[in-house]
Design an enzyme around this catalytic site. Sequence first.
Site, PDB file in Angstrom:
ATOM      1  N   SER A 181       0.830  -1.212   0.000  1.00  0.00           N
ATOM      2  CA  SER A 181       0.000   0.000   0.000  1.00  0.00           C
ATOM      3  C   SER A 181       0.858   1.254   0.000  1.00  0.00           C
ATOM      4  CB  SER A 181      -0.864  -0.011   1.259  1.00  0.00           C
ATOM      5  OG  SER A 181      -1.532   1.218   1.422  1.00  0.00           O
ATOM      6  N   LYS A 192       2.042  -3.340   6.656  1.00  0.00           N
ATOM      7  CA  LYS A 192       2.410  -3.565   5.250  1.00  0.00           C
ATOM      8  C   LYS A 192       3.912  -3.375   5.050  1.00  0.00           C
ATOM      9  CE  LYS A 192      -1.584  -4.647   3.543  1.00  0.00           C
ATOM     10  NZ  LYS A 192      -1.836  -5.879   2.796  1.00  0.00           N
ATOM     11  N   TYR A 199      -1.809   0.105  10.358  1.00  0.00           N
ATOM     12  CA  TYR A 199      -2.057  -0.610   9.092  1.00  0.00           C
ATOM     13  C   TYR A 199      -0.853  -0.457   8.154  1.00  0.00           C
ATOM     14  CZ  TYR A 199      -3.638  -1.249   4.307  1.00  0.00           C
ATOM     15  OH  TYR A 199      -3.718  -1.616   2.987  1.00  0.00           O
TER      16      TYR A 199
HETATM   17  N1  UFG Z   1     -13.145  10.954   2.773  1.00  0.00           N
HETATM   18  C1  UFG Z   1     -14.124  11.878   3.095  1.00  0.00           C
HETATM   19  N2  UFG Z   1     -15.332  11.415   3.477  1.00  0.00           N
HETATM   20  C2  UFG Z   1     -15.631  10.094   3.579  1.00  0.00           C
HETATM   21  C3  UFG Z   1     -14.611   9.161   3.245  1.00  0.00           C
HETATM   22  C4  UFG Z   1     -13.382   9.631   2.859  1.00  0.00           C
HETATM   23  O1  UFG Z   1     -13.910  13.090   3.043  1.00  0.00           O
HETATM   24  O2  UFG Z   1     -16.756   9.749   3.951  1.00  0.00           O
HETATM   25  C5  UFG Z   1     -11.850  11.451   2.340  1.00  0.00           C
HETATM   26  C6  UFG Z   1     -10.735  10.993   3.262  1.00  0.00           C
HETATM   27  O3  UFG Z   1     -10.613  11.872   4.342  1.00  0.00           O
HETATM   28  C7  UFG Z   1      -9.541  10.997   2.311  1.00  0.00           C
HETATM   29  C8  UFG Z   1     -10.172  10.653   0.955  1.00  0.00           C
HETATM   30  O4  UFG Z   1     -11.559  10.898   1.082  1.00  0.00           O
HETATM   31  O5  UFG Z   1      -9.015  12.281   2.247  1.00  0.00           O
HETATM   32  C9  UFG Z   1      -9.970   9.200   0.573  1.00  0.00           C
HETATM   33  O6  UFG Z   1     -10.390   8.399   1.663  1.00  0.00           O
HETATM   34  P1  UFG Z   1     -10.612   6.824   1.548  1.00  0.00           P
HETATM   35  O7  UFG Z   1     -11.029   6.343   2.902  1.00  0.00           O
HETATM   36  O8  UFG Z   1     -11.482   6.522   0.393  1.00  0.00           O
HETATM   37  O9  UFG Z   1      -9.170   6.295   1.181  1.00  0.00           O
HETATM   38  P2  UFG Z   1      -7.805   6.520   1.971  1.00  0.00           P
HETATM   39  O10 UFG Z   1      -7.007   7.426   1.093  1.00  0.00           O
HETATM   40  O11 UFG Z   1      -7.941   6.898   3.376  1.00  0.00           O
HETATM   41  O12 UFG Z   1      -7.323   5.019   2.071  1.00  0.00           O
HETATM   42  C10 UFG Z   1      -6.865   4.313   0.985  1.00  0.00           C
HETATM   43  C11 UFG Z   1      -7.029   2.817   1.218  1.00  0.00           C
HETATM   44  C12 UFG Z   1      -6.236   2.366   2.393  1.00  0.00           C
HETATM   45  C13 UFG Z   1      -4.823   2.795   2.220  1.00  0.00           C
HETATM   46  C14 UFG Z   1      -4.758   4.287   1.994  1.00  0.00           C
HETATM   47  C15 UFG Z   1      -3.372   4.769   1.772  1.00  0.00           C
HETATM   48  O13 UFG Z   1      -8.384   2.535   1.417  1.00  0.00           O
HETATM   49  O14 UFG Z   1      -6.298   0.962   2.507  1.00  0.00           O
HETATM   50  O15 UFG Z   1      -5.528   4.623   0.852  1.00  0.00           O
HETATM   51  O16 UFG Z   1      -3.325   6.143   1.992  1.00  0.00           O
HETATM   52  F1  UFG Z   1      -4.103   2.507   3.315  1.00  0.00           F
END
Ligand code: UFG
Length: 328
Positions: A117, A145, A141
């Site tokens: 990741s 990884k 997490y």
């Molecule tokens: N976000 C919102 N509202 C929501 C959900 C997400 O504003 O309801 C924002 C988050 O704050 C973030 C962006 O959208 O800024 C993306 O969030 P996600 O949860 O979709 O994805 P992440 O970037 O947090 O996580 C993904 C993978 C993880 C991995 C990570 C690495 O799902 O497994 O990228 O940064 F670890």
Amino acid sequence: MDVILVTGGAGFIGSHACKALARAGYQPVVFDNLERGHAEAVKWGPLEHADLRNDEDLKRIFEKWRPSAVMHFAAYAYVGESNLDPLKYYENNIGGMTKLLRACIRFGCEKLVFSSSCATYGTPDTLPLTEKTPQQPVNPYGYTKLVAERMLNEVERAHGIRHVSLRYFNASGADPDGELGEAHDPETHLIPLALFAAMGRVPSIKIFGNDYATPDGTCIRDFVHVSDLADAHVAALDWLGRGNASHSFNLGNGRGFSVAEVIRTSERITGLPIKVENASRRPGDPPKLVSDSTKARTLLKWKPRFPDLPDQVEHAWNWYKNSVYPVR
Ligand code: UFG
């Protein structure tokens, strides 16, 4: 036909990888405990309902199938949950992988493609991220990884198991033929939740922070289609099959989209309004993550088929409208 053991093959990315493997002439055998995966997503080979933390399960399945390689997806993958219960993550992601590697050594299975990741990089100082960017995770997490990647390096030195670690950016979309899709419980990811808000499954979507140092104040991510990730796994397997050395590769499209842009794109694709609420920042969110995937494009000859955000959102939308296995 070469048998490939796919741990976590009933999950989102693992199930798409099985489809890509079958298409490329491999026989995927899924090893999944179905705690977070879906039996309905296992369509391209047998399902072995088993747990990586169980030595007997591993022995039975390696003896039965004698896989020539392993694709290892099985892991917990919620950043927030990992902050609340880190040992759960170390026990499953590291404990399970330790037993898997012992089985690989014991049964002479010497090739492994690992689901890593961009969370291993943490909050980078410079963008885009290359494979040389220092890996400094900011949550348990991401650490699991990174530890797993290190384990693979050390196990190769001691026992000769070659591997490829694939560091995904934000997995998105769904199978373009509508045969597979995303179904997490709880769902926490941006695109699924924006689409749930469009279809009324949830009343609104929260934007976690609109005061970041980005053009519209919301976080920026690099979205990569799940079928393109699946293709990269097959390319990595072929790479190892040709006798090449172990490597790590970033997988992303090298373009960042803000949370607000993703929500606007989701409104446009669905033709439905999405109610938005501004909320406070989510702990551990890097403001901006954008990949440089030149290495995968050059060495693995990886060429994403669906690099554009609207296609990714549309495939996910088609899946949610016609979802065929229960959302868990
Ligand atoms: N976000 C919102 N509202 C929501 C959900 C997400 O504003 O309801 C924002 C988050 O704050 C973030 C962006 O959208 O800024 C993306 O969030 P996600 O949860 O979709 O994805 P992440 O970037 O947090 O996580 C993904 C993978 C993880 C991995 C990570 C690495 O799902 O497994 O990228 O940064 F670890």
